[in-house]
Design an enzyme around this catalytic site. Structure first.
Site, PDB file in Angstrom:
ATOM      1  CG  ASP A  16      -0.218   0.072   2.549  1.00 25.68           C
ATOM      2  OD1 ASP A  16       0.967  -0.359   2.615  1.00 25.68           O
ATOM      3  OD2 ASP A  16      -0.811   0.582   3.527  1.00 25.68           O
ATOM      4  CG  PHE A 166      -1.687   1.733   9.689  1.00 19.32           C
ATOM      5  CD1 PHE A 166      -2.780   2.550   9.926  1.00 19.32           C
ATOM      6  CD2 PHE A 166      -1.461   1.301   8.382  1.00 19.32           C
ATOM      7  CE1 PHE A 166      -3.631   2.930   8.891  1.00 19.32           C
ATOM      8  CE2 PHE A 166      -2.303   1.675   7.347  1.00 19.32           C
ATOM      9  CZ  PHE A 166      -3.393   2.497   7.606  1.00 19.32           C
TER      10      PHE A 166
END
Ligand code: BDR
Ligand code: CA
Length: 316
Positions: A16, A166
């Site tokens: 990502d 995260f």
């Protein structure tokens, strides 16, 4: 994990980008045969992480497919990390416009078809695990065709919350599926990635390299590290998390590691996305399901990163 080879492992990099994902792509291009890059929403929305992966492919002049995947997590609402990476996901550098379009939008199908057709590659996962969880759901035979899964995520402390890192916080249900899969796993959690920081001295080594890649990366590192320094009172630079999930496969001698039982919490204000790493020495403890990286030779890992940047840098 079945491989700790000195030959170039084949990988699918599910990411990502993200500053440290971008570095993971650079290191993977140098040390691995990248079979494909798949993208997921995480640090930024999907369109942007896919675009950023195409940017890195363009800069590196890589001939690999980039296929986008899940636009959001399995259950929880999407949440991005603009506070770490900027709204673009790669703030801090002038990025070239990539010329080659996306090679597809079905990352899950790409992963399944690729590993069935050409078994033995590693899945390296440096974002939320949504694509991988969906692939495991759709193809229960997936594990028969891969060498294992090396992921960046988790740890014995958190960064998104006090206890959750995260990537796992962003899609805890996907992480629970992957970590509970029974497949060979390597975990590069915050315990090890916080030991691999882009200090000012290390960034200067990048800036000293000629060519477009080094120019882009030194801008990215400046932004990323300034952000980390401003948000922490004990860090000399950004934790460069994601390349460690690549290096765990290509250069395992860089690390100390131990096999542990790891589980993922999916619920709770403090505990959503938290990894439970069983460190007990009790004889009667759960069998390990994950190789957990504990420490890294950061100078040696940075030298490999420098070599990778040099290898990918063409004169401007
Ligand atoms: C992880 O989250 C993202 O911000 C980084 O790219 C890395 O994969 C660290 O918690
Ligand atoms: Ca990432």
């Amino acid at each position: 994990m079945t491989s700790s080879t000195t030959t170039r492992p084949r990988i699918i990099l599910d990411c990502d980008p993200g500053h440290d994902d971008a570095v993971a792509i650079v290191v993977a291009a140098h040390r691995c045969d990248i079979v494909g890059i798949t993208t997921v929403a995480g640090n930024a929305p999907l369109e942007r992480t896919a675009y950023n992966a195409r940017v890195m492919r363009h800069i590196l002049d890589l001939d690999v497919p980039v296929v986008s995947g899940a636009a959001g997590p399995l259950v929880v609402p999407p949440a991005f990390a603009g506070y770490v990476h900027g709204e673009s996901g790669l703030d801090g550098a002038d990025l070239p416009e990539p010329t080659r379009p996306l090679d597809g939008t079905d990352a899950v199908g790409f992963i399944i078809d690729t590993v069935r057709a050409d078994p033995g590659c590693h899945l390296v996962v440096t974002g939320p695990m949504t694509n991988i969880a969906l692939a495991l759901r759709m193809a229960p035979d997936l594990g028969d065709h891969i060498a294992g899964i090396s992921f960046m995520g988790g740890g014995t402390f958190g960064n998104r919350t006090a206890m959750a890192e995260f990537n796992l916080w962003a899609d805890p249900h996907a992480a629970a599926i992957v970590v509970g899969s029974g497949l060979p796993l390597i975990m590069a959690g915050l315990d090890v990635t916080h030991r691999f920081q882009a200090t000012p001295e290390r960034i200067e080594r990048v800036r000293a390299i000629d060519g477009r890649l080094a120019a882009v990366l030194s801008g990215l590192f400046d932004f990323f590290s300034a952000n980390y320094r401003s948000r922490h009172d004990d860090m000399a630079g950004a934790a460069v998390h994601d390349p460690l999930a690549v290096l765990a496969i290509t250069d395992p001698a860089l690390f100390t590691m131990r096999d542990r039982f790891v589980d993922v919490m999916t619920e709770g204000h403090h505990t959503r996305g938290m990894t439970i790493v069983d460190q007990r020495t009790l004889v009667d403890r759960p069998a390990p399901n994950c190789t957990v990286l504990d420490d890294v030779d950061a100078e040696a890992a940075w030298s490999i990163t420098i070599d990778a940047i040099r290898a990918g840098s063409r004169p401007e």
